[in-house]
Design an enzyme around this catalytic site. Structure first.
Site, PDB file in Angstrom:
ATOM      1  N   LYS A 179       6.044  -7.707   2.843  1.00 42.90           N
ATOM      2  CA  LYS A 179       5.746  -7.673   4.162  1.00 42.90           C
ATOM      3  C   LYS A 179       4.466  -8.313   4.488  1.00 42.90           C
ATOM      4  O   LYS A 179       3.739  -8.789   3.995  1.00 42.90           O
ATOM      5  CB  LYS A 179       5.459  -6.086   4.328  1.00 42.90           C
ATOM      6  CG  LYS A 179       6.499  -5.065   3.881  1.00 42.90           C
ATOM      7  CD  LYS A 179       6.206  -3.697   4.581  1.00 42.90           C
ATOM      8  CE  LYS A 179       4.758  -3.116   4.022  1.00 42.90           C
ATOM      9  NZ  LYS A 179       4.793  -3.055   2.497  1.00 42.90           N
ATOM     10  N   GLY A 184       0.685  -1.131   0.218  1.00 42.36           N
ATOM     11  CA  GLY A 184      -0.066   0.157   0.032  1.00 42.36           C
ATOM     12  C   GLY A 184       0.807   1.265  -0.010  1.00 42.36           C
ATOM     13  O   GLY A 184       2.053   1.365   0.468  1.00 42.36           O
ATOM     14  N   SER A 185       0.170   2.371  -0.697  1.00 43.70           N
ATOM     15  CA  SER A 185       0.953   3.633  -0.458  1.00 43.70           C
ATOM     16  C   SER A 185       0.782   4.216   0.927  1.00 43.70           C
ATOM     17  O   SER A 185       0.116   3.755   1.612  1.00 43.70           O
ATOM     18  CB  SER A 185       0.391   4.641  -1.585  1.00 43.70           C
ATOM     19  OG  SER A 185       0.600   4.101  -2.931  1.00 43.70           O
ATOM     20  N   GLY A 186       1.664   5.171   1.200  1.00 48.70           N
ATOM     21  CA  GLY A 186       1.530   5.963   2.585  1.00 48.70           C
ATOM     22  C   GLY A 186       2.581   5.680   3.308  1.00 48.70           C
ATOM     23  O   GLY A 186       2.581   6.087   4.581  1.00 48.70           O
ATOM     24  N   HIS A 187       3.748   4.803   2.603  1.00 45.68           N
ATOM     25  CA  HIS A 187       4.828   4.277   3.603  1.00 45.68           C
ATOM     26  C   HIS A 187       5.915   4.782   3.063  1.00 45.68           C
ATOM     27  O   HIS A 187       7.209   4.459   3.331  1.00 45.68           O
ATOM     28  CB  HIS A 187       4.839   2.867   3.612  1.00 45.68           C
ATOM     29  CG  HIS A 187       3.755   2.339   4.241  1.00 45.68           C
ATOM     30  ND1 HIS A 187       3.101   2.347   5.321  1.00 45.68           N
ATOM     31  CD2 HIS A 187       3.088   1.355   3.589  1.00 45.68           C
ATOM     32  CE1 HIS A 187       2.096   1.719   5.568  1.00 45.68           C
ATOM     33  NE2 HIS A 187       2.081   1.010   4.457  1.00 45.68           N
ATOM     34  N   ASP A 205      -1.105  -8.415   1.231  1.00 47.46           N
ATOM     35  CA  ASP A 205       0.028  -8.484   0.423  1.00 47.46           C
ATOM     36  C   ASP A 205       0.677  -9.698   0.242  1.00 47.46           C
ATOM     37  O   ASP A 205       0.776 -10.070  -1.081  1.00 47.46           O
ATOM     38  CB  ASP A 205       1.129  -7.595   1.449  1.00 47.46           C
ATOM     39  CG  ASP A 205       1.143  -6.266   1.397  1.00 47.46           C
ATOM     40  OD1 ASP A 205       0.206  -5.590   0.795  1.00 47.46           O
ATOM     41  OD2 ASP A 205       2.073  -5.409   1.875  1.00 47.46           O
ATOM     42  N   HIS A 214       0.162   0.838   9.688  1.00 46.77           N
ATOM     43  CA  HIS A 214      -1.241   1.219   9.096  1.00 46.77           C
ATOM     44  C   HIS A 214      -2.037   1.769  10.313  1.00 46.77           C
ATOM     45  O   HIS A 214      -3.174   2.214  10.022  1.00 46.77           O
ATOM     46  CB  HIS A 214      -2.186   0.282   8.541  1.00 46.77           C
ATOM     47  CG  HIS A 214      -1.069  -0.581   7.523  1.00 46.77           C
ATOM     48  ND1 HIS A 214      -0.472  -1.644   7.775  1.00 46.77           N
ATOM     49  CD2 HIS A 214      -0.868  -0.213   6.204  1.00 46.77           C
ATOM     50  CE1 HIS A 214       0.224  -1.991   6.758  1.00 46.77           C
ATOM     51  NE2 HIS A 214       0.023  -1.316   5.889  1.00 46.77           N
TER      52      HIS A 214
END
Length: 329
Positions: free
Chosen positions: A104, A53-56, A109, A218
């Site tokens: 991860k 996911g994006s945001g990391h 994922d 998250h």
């Protein structure tokens, strides 16, 4: 919600486009989705693919480049990319030597990357994957079976990427990736939550005098919530949990003091000040230290600590050259 964005539905695409435009001679974005690949493809060597996911950010697109990843596949914020998207990333960089995916340990994922690897094999692409599970905080969480994969993933990218650059086989690259996974541990905390753009409000709430210990990347809950303590006391608690999980005594380690996106460097260096002294007191030699934002949670305020136990092989590969947006060696 205050964020420097345009339209919520374009956040991930514009972020990836901006990353690529920051290194136009090195990176490109595939038409198939929010997938960053090296502009100059590898030939005859194992390719590495990661994502999530994006945001990391800078994970994972910031680690595409010489000595690390060949492709990074970005899903929506905090949401895994689809198997089709991962498969497109694998196809774009696949070589005769094969592809290793670094995943991860989050359920979406793992399932989606595993499916993409199977799709690649069906097309006669040599492909395999490893699952990173370095978080010592909780055994199971809202999004995982087993321990979560967090900032230690960066060291898997670095060391497996270096092994691939040497021309090692897919089996050898997978083996060294698994060696890093066996020797790396992480734990984190937060003092302020983050806001997913599409949600428009924080994912959880913390009182002015509260902190969450053992949180995931998250914003998922950790081990417990308690009153905010001094930086040294928080760092000691996290380190004690890590040191209880692996015997680091007399060993050399790489340390990552990782910001969660909204933590000033001032505070990260204060944390590092304690970490260095505490490890020395414990008879653990610090070989190298990374301080900064490496695996974030948008603008969450907090940090995580990662320790990698080294041997001669891991040290050599850690020191190998890398040229990415986030790491240069």
């Amino acid at each position: 919600m205050k964020k420097l964005i345009n339209e919520v539905e374009n956040v991930e695409q514009e972020m990836i486009q901006g990353l690529v435009k920051s290194r136009p001679e090195k990176l490109e974005k595939l038409e198939a989705g929010n997938i960053v690949v090296r502009k100059t493809r590898k030939q005859g060597k194992v390719a590495l693919v990661s994502g999530g996911g994006s945001g990391h950010e800078p994970a994972h697109g910031g680690y595409v480049g010489e000595g690390m990843l060949d492709a990074a596949v970005a899903g929506p914020v905090f949401t895994s990319p689809t198997p089709d998207q991962v498969y497109e990333g694998i196809k774009a960089v696949a070589t005769d030597a094969g592809v290793l995916c670094v995943v991860k340990n989050y359920t979406g994922d793992v399932l989606n990357f595993e499916m993409a690897v199977d799709m690649a094999k069906d097309e006669d692409i040599k492909a395999d994957y490893v699952v990173v599970n370095d978080d010592v905080a909780v055994k199971d969480s809202l999004y995982t079976t087993g321990r979560r994969g967090v900032a230690g993933t960066i060291l898997v990218h670095k060391i497996a990427g270096a092994k691939a650059e040497e021309g090692a086989s897919l089996e050898e690259v997978k083996s060294v990736a698994e060696k890093v996974i066996a020797n790396v541990r992480t734990m984190g905390m937060a003092i302020q939550p983050c806001t997913v753009p599409a949600a428009g409000k924080p994912g959880f709430e913390l009182g002015e005098d509260e902190m969450e210990i053992g949180i995931g990347i998250h914003g998922e809950p950790g081990t417990h919530r308690e009153k905010l303590a001094k930086a040294d006391d928080i760092a000691k608690h996290l380190l004690d949990k890590i040191l209880a999980d692996i015997d680091y005594a007399g060993k050399e380690v790489v340390v990552i003091v990782n910001g969660m996106g909204g933590t000033p460097l001032m505070e990260l260096y204060i944390i590092n000040n304690f970490v260095q002294d505490y490890l020395k007191e414990k008879g653990i030699k610090v070989y190298d230290t990374m301080v900064g934002n490496y695996m974030t949670s948008i603008e969450m305020a907090g940090f995580s600590l990662t320790l990698l136990r080294l041997d001669d092989e891991l040290k050599k590969l850690y020191d190998a050259p890398a040229d990415t947006a986030a790491i240069h060696k």
